[in-house]
Structure formats: structure tokens, C-alpha cells
Design an enzyme around this catalytic site. Structure first.
Site, PDB file in Angstrom:
ATOM      1  N   LYS A 152      -2.163  60.728  85.947  1.00  0.00           N
ATOM      2  CA  LYS A 152      -2.026  59.397  86.008  1.00  0.00           C
ATOM      3  C   LYS A 152      -1.185  58.005  85.677  1.00  0.00           C
ATOM      4  O   LYS A 152      -0.638  58.309  84.872  1.00  0.00           O
ATOM      5  CB  LYS A 152      -3.451  58.739  84.739  1.00  0.00           C
ATOM      6  N   LEU A 153      -0.700  57.705  86.729  1.00  0.00           N
ATOM      7  CA  LEU A 153       0.221  56.506  87.006  1.00  0.00           C
ATOM      8  C   LEU A 153       0.359  54.803  86.381  1.00  0.00           C
ATOM      9  O   LEU A 153      -0.800  54.288  87.283  1.00  0.00           O
ATOM     10  CB  LEU A 153       1.069  56.377  87.772  1.00  0.00           C
ATOM     11  N   LYS A 154       0.771  54.816  85.213  1.00  0.00           N
ATOM     12  CA  LYS A 154       0.538  53.240  85.314  1.00  0.00           C
ATOM     13  C   LYS A 154       1.852  52.584  85.845  1.00  0.00           C
ATOM     14  O   LYS A 154       2.635  53.290  85.908  1.00  0.00           O
ATOM     15  CB  LYS A 154       0.592  52.863  83.891  1.00  0.00           C
ATOM     16  N   SER A 197      -1.921  59.871  81.108  1.00  0.00           N
ATOM     17  CA  SER A 197      -1.445  58.736  81.270  1.00  0.00           C
ATOM     18  C   SER A 197       0.123  58.611  81.158  1.00  0.00           C
ATOM     19  O   SER A 197       0.222  59.079  79.845  1.00  0.00           O
ATOM     20  CB  SER A 197      -2.493  57.957  80.563  1.00  0.00           C
ATOM     21  N   GLU A 215      -7.182  51.945  89.184  1.00  0.00           N
ATOM     22  CA  GLU A 215      -7.791  51.613  88.114  1.00  0.00           C
ATOM     23  C   GLU A 215      -7.300  50.242  87.767  1.00  0.00           C
ATOM     24  O   GLU A 215      -6.585  49.981  88.052  1.00  0.00           O
ATOM     25  CB  GLU A 215      -7.353  53.025  87.130  1.00  0.00           C
ATOM     26  N   ASP A 217     -11.789  49.995  84.418  1.00  0.00           N
ATOM     27  CA  ASP A 217     -12.337  50.346  83.103  1.00  0.00           C
ATOM     28  C   ASP A 217     -12.456  49.061  82.569  1.00  0.00           C
ATOM     29  O   ASP A 217     -13.024  48.852  81.874  1.00  0.00           O
ATOM     30  CB  ASP A 217     -10.276  50.460  82.607  1.00  0.00           C
ATOM     31  N   GLY A 232      -8.908  56.487  77.353  1.00  0.00           N
ATOM     32  CA  GLY A 232      -8.488  57.416  76.088  1.00  0.00           C
ATOM     33  C   GLY A 232      -7.892  56.054  75.321  1.00  0.00           C
ATOM     34  O   GLY A 232      -7.697  54.556  76.142  1.00  0.00           O
ATOM     35  N   ASN A 250      -3.988  48.386  84.760  1.00  0.00           N
ATOM     36  CA  ASN A 250      -4.256  47.382  83.895  1.00  0.00           C
ATOM     37  C   ASN A 250      -4.764  45.550  84.186  1.00  0.00           C
ATOM     38  O   ASN A 250      -3.737  44.921  82.858  1.00  0.00           O
ATOM     39  CB  ASN A 250      -3.292  47.631  82.324  1.00  0.00           C
ATOM     40  N   ASP A 258      -3.623  53.810  87.238  1.00  0.00           N
ATOM     41  CA  ASP A 258      -4.003  52.755  87.028  1.00  0.00           C
ATOM     42  C   ASP A 258      -2.935  51.276  86.543  1.00  0.00           C
ATOM     43  O   ASP A 258      -2.174  51.115  85.935  1.00  0.00           O
ATOM     44  CB  ASP A 258      -3.711  53.018  85.493  1.00  0.00           C
ATOM     45  N   LYS A 313     -14.410  54.252  78.253  1.00  0.00           N
ATOM     46  CA  LYS A 313     -14.407  54.842  76.967  1.00  0.00           C
ATOM     47  C   LYS A 313     -15.499  53.957  75.859  1.00  0.00           C
ATOM     48  O   LYS A 313     -15.758  53.314  75.766  1.00  0.00           O
ATOM     49  CB  LYS A 313     -12.914  53.612  77.021  1.00  0.00           C
TER      50      LYS A 313
END
Ligand code: OSB
Ligand code: MG
Length: 367
Positions: free
Chosen positions: A161-163, A135, A214, A239, A291, A191, A189, A263
Site C-alpha cells: 500500500k502506497l501512501k 503500508s 483508500e 477508512d 492498522g 488519508n 491510501d 480498524k
């Protein structure tokens, strides 16, 4: 097993580099370790609640408080506890899944250690190694991001995985795709940083062939995710929204996701995580293991979980040195882009006493 006492230990680990997401930036990882002692031996669990309540409503001090006041006393008051009995014993306390997960994990570890059975075998997993993804946090510039991704790929990571967040999405995703080519397993992702009105912007990610997007929207916005899933060709993954096997089943029924990030901490433990794996498998929904910057303790359990058959996508289970110069257990290392699944009893790893002592900031016991 009769639980004799439970230690709650606060530790603080510096990160090798700051980790920035749409939720904020972290420079170190404060964590809470739960150690249960029984006549048959001890067991460990790691609580993944963060320092603040930005990822979920749980946070470290809150988790410690509910463990001390409400969760641990319920187990201490019970003559014989097995790991499968922990969730039912704690069900009268609402929520607090990360705190419950840490306690259940410690009991499961103690139980499996006493039986000489590994976590992987206990969960029903057969794979002996799992592919490792990484990540990658939000950076100050695209060149900096490309350098970071290049370093991870050189180390052998199998998936990136790119935030992302508003203002850091189409441009960095395009840059990584153009630089490293169409074969790179790439996902993003958010968030929960976007809203329903951002659908046209998020649809622009479709051209980059991402494995998945995500948690673009708020954790409670299942219908928004369902609408987005109909509009985008990029598969939607949840998530934050998936907190139980029931919520996973509901999200799938609503068409809110095509993939699920599992998770253990977010869903109350490895046993519920296993049920989510099963629910998704029955619906043809692939899962992968997320994670929470775990130490080697949590990483060991996650590697075991990710060895289950429906974990068909590489997880955020990177090597210890992705986050920590010194892990509290024997470090997990990348071998040919994979981590080995521990095969010793229980988690198969335990804290190294010297390292543990050096990073501990407080210990207290509940009897
Ligand atoms: O959304 O997956 C997430 C870290 C903290 C909180 C939320 C998330 C993450 C990560 C890190 O992406 C995954 C890892 O442990 O490497
Ligand atoms: Mg996520």
C-alpha cells in the site's frame, strides 16, 4: 466479572524509520495501554489514538482523559461487566471510539483469558494465519520508494500500500507498477488529502490496476466518494468515513465504496468491527484489516479479526519489525508472507515486563 481497577499506562516506542503520510510525519509512537484487573485475572487493550488529532478527532491525552473521567468510572460502578455489555454501558458518552475500543478490548481479553478461549475463536474466526501487507510511507524520492518496496517484497509481504498525497501520486504509483510488474497486489491510501475537483487526476490512477484507492476525500464526504466511485474503474475503499456498522451500511447503500478497511479502534472495538465484517459480507463487500502502528497487543487482536472469512484482502498487519526494533510482546514475524493468528487464551500475547518497564513514561490507576 467485577472490574476492580483499571491502569492507564503511557508508553513511547521509537519507529525504525520515520513514517510519513498526507497527515504528517511520525518518528515514534506514543501509545496508551489499558489494563483491567478482575478477580478472575487481567486483560489488556491498546488505544490507537495518535499524538495529534490529524487522523481523527481523537488524540492520546483526550482519550486518557475521557477514560479516566467518564468511561472507566461507568464500568467500576457496575457489579458485573461482560465484554458485550461494555458498549451499551458506555453509550451515554458520545464518540471517543478509540478510547472505548481500548477499554472493551481489555475487558474482552480478561473474559476470554478466564474462559481459556482465544480472540480468534471468540470472534468466530477459523483461519490460523493471515496474509500480511505493508503500508509504505511517502518518501523524499522515487528511487528511495522503489528501494523500500523492494526490501518489503524480499521479506515476503503479499501486498503493498502506497501512501499518496497531491504531488506524490501518479508518478510513484506508475514507478512501482512498472518496476515490480502487473502481478503485484498494489493499492494507494490518500488519508482524505484530495477534493472532489481532483477527480480527473485520481482517474489517471485507473491505468495502474490498483486493488483499491483508500479514502481519497474528506471523511464526511460520502456523496463525493459515491461520485468518484462512478467515475473511476479503481474500486474505492473507505477508512476514516466508516466509524460504525451503521455508517458502513449507509456508505454501501450510497455506492460510496466497494471495499471497507476495518480498524477496531476507529469503530469502537472488536465487537463492532465484527458487525462491520458481517454487514459487508451480507452486501458482497470485501473487507481488510487496517492498522494504526499497533504494538504486539493490538497486532494480536487485528490478526484474530483478519482471520474472519470476509477479510479476503491482505491487511496492514505487518510483522513487528516493520515499525519496532523491540516490540512490547513477543514479536510477530513474517512466515511465508503471513502472520500466525495467536491461539492462546484472550489476545494470546501479553507485554513482556522488562520491555514494558523500559518504554513506560507514566502509569496511573482508576479504582
Ligand atoms: O490510513 O491506514 C491509515 C497509520 C496511521 C494512521 C492511518 C493509517 C495508517 C497506516 C498504517 O496506513 C498501517 C499500519 O499500521 O501498518
Ligand atoms: Mg487509511
Amino acid at each position: 466479572m467485577k472490574i476492580e481497577r483499571v491502569s492507564l499506562r503511557r508508553i513511547r516506542l521509537p519507529l525504525v524509520a520515520p513514517f510519513r503520510t498526507s497527515l504528517g510525519v511520525e518518528h515514534e509512537r506514543p501509545a496508551l495501554l489499558v489494563q483491567v484487573t478482575t478477580a478472575e485475572g487481567e486483560g489488556w487493550g491498546e488505544c490507537v489514538a495518535g499524538a495529534d488529532a490529524s487522523y481523527s478527532s481523537e488524540y492520546l491525552e483526550g482519550a486518557e482523559d475521557v477514560l479516566r473521567r467518564h468511561l472507566v468510572p461507568r464500568l467500576l460502578a457496575t457489579d458485573s461487566v461482560s465484554a458485550h455489555a461494555v458498549a451499551p454501558l458506555l453509550a451515554a458518552v458520545k464518540g471517543h471510539r478509540m478510547a472505548k475500543a481500548a477499554l472493551e478490548t481489555a475487558v474482552l481479553d480478561a473474559e476470554l483469558r478466564a474462559l481459556g478461549i482465544s480472540f480468534a475463536t471468540g470472534l468466530g474466526a477459523l483461519a490460523t494465519r493471515v496474509p500480511s501487507g505493508v503500508s509504505v510511507g511517502i518518501m523524499d524520492s522515487v528511487p528511495e520508494l522503489l528501494d523500500a518496496v523492494e526490501t518489503y517484497l524480499a521479506q515476503g509481504y503479499r501486498r503493498i500500500k502506497l501512501k499518496i498525497e497531491p504531488g506524490w501520486d501518479v508518478v510513484p504509483v506508475r514507478a512501482v507498477r512498472e518496476r515490480f510488474g502487473d502481478d503485484l497486489l498494489l493499492q494507494a491510501d490518500a488519508n482524505a488529502a484530495y477534493s472532489r475537483a481532483d477527480a480527473p487526476l485520481l482517474a489517471r490512477l485507473d491505468e495502474f490496476g490498483l486493488l483499491l484507492l483508500e479514502q481519497p476525500l474528506d471523511e464526511e464526504d460520502l456523496l463525493g466518494h459515491a461520485a468518484l466511485a462512478r467515475r473511476l474503474t479503481t474500486p474505492i475503499c473507505l477508512d476514516e468515513s466508516v466509524v460504525s456498522a451503521r455508517s458502513a451500511a449507509d456508505a454501501i447503500a450510497l455506492g460510496a465504496c466497494h471495499v471497507v478497511n476495518v480498524k477496531p479502534g476507529r469503530v469502537g472495538g472488536y465487537l463492532e468491527a465484527r458487525r462491520i465484517h458481517d454487514v459487508c459480507a451480507a452486501s458482497g463487500i470485501p473487507v481488510w484489516c487496517g492498522g494504526m502502528l499497533e504494538t504486539g497487543l493490538g497486532r494480536a487482536g487485528n490478526a484474530a479479526l483478519a482471520a474472519l472469512p470476509n477479510f479476503t484482502l491482505p491487511g496492514d498487519i505487518s510483522a513487528s519489525d516493520r515499525y519496532y526494533a523491540t516490540d512490547i510482546t513477543e514479536p510477530f514475524v513474517l512466515k511465508d508472507g503471513h502472520l500466525e493468528v495467536p491461539d492462546g487464551p484472550g489476545l494470546g500475547v501479553a507485554p513482556l515486563p522488562d520491555v514494558l518497564a523500559a518504554v513506560t513514561t507514566a502509569v496511573s490507576e482508576v479504582r
